[in-house]
Write a protein that holds these residues in place. Sequence first.
Motif, PDB file in Angstrom:
ATOM      1  N   VAL A  28      44.879  47.300  31.440  1.00  0.00           N
ATOM      2  CA  VAL A  28      44.532  45.926  31.792  1.00  0.00           C
ATOM      3  C   VAL A  28      45.242  45.566  33.093  1.00  0.00           C
ATOM      4  CG1 VAL A  28      44.644  43.513  31.071  1.00  0.00           C
ATOM      5  CG2 VAL A  28      44.234  45.307  29.380  1.00  0.00           C
ATOM      6  N   LEU A  29      44.464  45.079  34.043  1.00  0.00           N
ATOM      7  CA  LEU A  29      44.995  44.657  35.341  1.00  0.00           C
ATOM      8  C   LEU A  29      45.298  43.170  35.395  1.00  0.00           C
ATOM      9  CD1 LEU A  29      42.382  46.516  37.558  1.00  0.00           C
ATOM     10  CD2 LEU A  29      44.775  47.154  37.293  1.00  0.00           C
ATOM     11  N   SER A  30      44.470  42.381  34.694  1.00  0.00           N
ATOM     12  CA  SER A  30      44.621  40.933  34.796  1.00  0.00           C
ATOM     13  C   SER A  30      44.025  40.227  33.590  1.00  0.00           C
ATOM     14  CB  SER A  30      43.921  40.429  36.065  1.00  0.00           C
ATOM     15  OG  SER A  30      42.523  40.651  35.975  1.00  0.00           O
ATOM     16  N   VAL A  31      44.558  39.050  33.345  1.00  0.00           N
ATOM     17  CA  VAL A  31      43.984  38.090  32.409  1.00  0.00           C
ATOM     18  C   VAL A  31      44.001  36.752  33.130  1.00  0.00           C
ATOM     19  CG1 VAL A  31      44.252  36.852  30.221  1.00  0.00           C
ATOM     20  CG2 VAL A  31      44.767  39.292  30.328  1.00  0.00           C
ATOM     21  N   SER A  32      42.861  36.066  33.120  1.00  0.00           N
ATOM     22  CA  SER A  32      42.783  34.760  33.773  1.00  0.00           C
ATOM     23  C   SER A  32      41.916  33.828  32.940  1.00  0.00           C
ATOM     24  CB  SER A  32      42.238  34.900  35.194  1.00  0.00           C
ATOM     25  OG  SER A  32      40.945  35.463  35.176  1.00  0.00           O
ATOM     26  N   PHE A  33      41.874  32.576  33.353  1.00  0.00           N
ATOM     27  CA  PHE A  33      41.210  31.540  32.571  1.00  0.00           C
ATOM     28  C   PHE A  33      40.308  30.694  33.464  1.00  0.00           C
ATOM     29  CE2 PHE A  33      45.364  32.644  30.916  1.00  0.00           C
ATOM     30  CZ  PHE A  33      45.053  33.042  29.625  1.00  0.00           C
ATOM     31  N   PRO A  34      39.223  31.282  33.975  1.00  0.00           N
ATOM     32  CA  PRO A  34      38.331  30.522  34.851  1.00  0.00           C
ATOM     33  C   PRO A  34      37.571  29.446  34.070  1.00  0.00           C
ATOM     34  CG  PRO A  34      37.388  32.668  34.374  1.00  0.00           C
ATOM     35  CD  PRO A  34      38.769  32.658  33.772  1.00  0.00           C
ATOM     36  N   GLY A  35      37.076  28.470  34.817  1.00  0.00           N
ATOM     37  CA  GLY A  35      36.323  27.387  34.202  1.00  0.00           C
ATOM     38  C   GLY A  35      34.942  27.793  33.725  1.00  0.00           C
ATOM     39  N   SER A  36      34.396  28.875  34.302  1.00  0.00           N
ATOM     40  CA  SER A  36      33.065  29.334  33.896  1.00  0.00           C
ATOM     41  C   SER A  36      33.011  30.857  33.981  1.00  0.00           C
ATOM     42  CB  SER A  36      31.987  28.707  34.776  1.00  0.00           C
ATOM     43  OG  SER A  36      32.186  29.072  36.121  1.00  0.00           O
ATOM     44  N   LEU A  37      32.023  31.408  33.301  1.00  0.00           N
ATOM     45  CA  LEU A  37      31.858  32.863  33.286  1.00  0.00           C
ATOM     46  C   LEU A  37      31.445  33.375  34.657  1.00  0.00           C
ATOM     47  CD1 LEU A  37      29.938  33.565  29.949  1.00  0.00           C
ATOM     48  CD2 LEU A  37      32.280  34.191  30.493  1.00  0.00           C
ATOM     49  N   ALA A  38      32.068  34.449  35.089  1.00  0.00           N
ATOM     50  CA  ALA A  38      31.655  35.116  36.319  1.00  0.00           C
ATOM     51  C   ALA A  38      30.333  35.820  36.066  1.00  0.00           C
ATOM     52  CB  ALA A  38      32.716  36.121  36.755  1.00  0.00           C
ATOM     53  N   ALA A  39      29.450  35.785  37.039  1.00  0.00           N
ATOM     54  CA  ALA A  39      28.121  36.384  36.885  1.00  0.00           C
ATOM     55  C   ALA A  39      28.197  37.861  36.532  1.00  0.00           C
ATOM     56  CB  ALA A  39      27.308  36.180  38.161  1.00  0.00           C
ATOM     57  N   GLU A  40      29.188  38.561  37.074  1.00  0.00           N
ATOM     58  CA  GLU A  40      29.299  40.000  36.847  1.00  0.00           C
ATOM     59  C   GLU A  40      30.068  40.366  35.579  1.00  0.00           C
ATOM     60  OE1 GLU A  40      32.897  38.908  39.406  1.00  0.00           O
ATOM     61  OE2 GLU A  40      30.838  38.250  39.220  1.00  0.00           O
ATOM     62  N   ALA A  41      30.567  39.370  34.859  1.00  0.00           N
ATOM     63  CA  ALA A  41      31.378  39.637  33.676  1.00  0.00           C
ATOM     64  C   ALA A  41      30.519  40.048  32.485  1.00  0.00           C
ATOM     65  CB  ALA A  41      32.194  38.405  33.316  1.00  0.00           C
ATOM     66  N   ASP A  42      30.998  41.068  31.798  1.00  0.00           N
ATOM     67  CA  ASP A  42      30.385  41.521  30.543  1.00  0.00           C
ATOM     68  C   ASP A  42      31.113  40.782  29.410  1.00  0.00           C
ATOM     69  OD1 ASP A  42      29.426  42.917  28.329  1.00  0.00           O
ATOM     70  OD2 ASP A  42      29.631  44.877  29.277  1.00  0.00           O
TER      71      ASP A  42
END
Length: 153
Positions: A28-42
């Motif tokens: 695991v490189l990172s954990v973050s808490f964006p406000g919305s899903l990234a388009a490329e996220a599975d």
Amino acid sequence: MSDAAGIYARESTYLDRCVQVGIAGDRVLSVSFPGSLAAEADTEHPLLDRLFEYLEGAPDDFEDIELALTVPTDQRAVLEAVRNIPYGEQTSVERLTRRVPDFDPDADDDRDRVRTALDQNPIPILIPDHRVRDGPSAAPPKVEQKLRSLEGL
């Protein structure tokens, strides 16, 4: 953990944000808490399953998860000490500073180095900076408070 590299994310109703993890190989490189899903996220990954079980109240120390920490050596030592704080327990910056080799808890500079490492933690939750009660967290303040509440801190 899966060997698939990429960005994985899901929306969390508990956090009122997404939980996003960056993975390369089995680390695991990172954990973050964006406000919305990234388009490329599975949205499907075994680690996301575990994180969401944790967010539903299942204790997990995540100690078996391999991390890829790309931080300076002094920050790595701090984050490794943070990773050893058990679920449901908390510590202070001063006590954490005592746990870091070659750090002096009475030295302002060393306590500042601990705070910097906490603030720049690339992998919150897995490196549970929310368990350091008087230090900054890399998670947004509302997320930090919910994680603390979840663990009864």
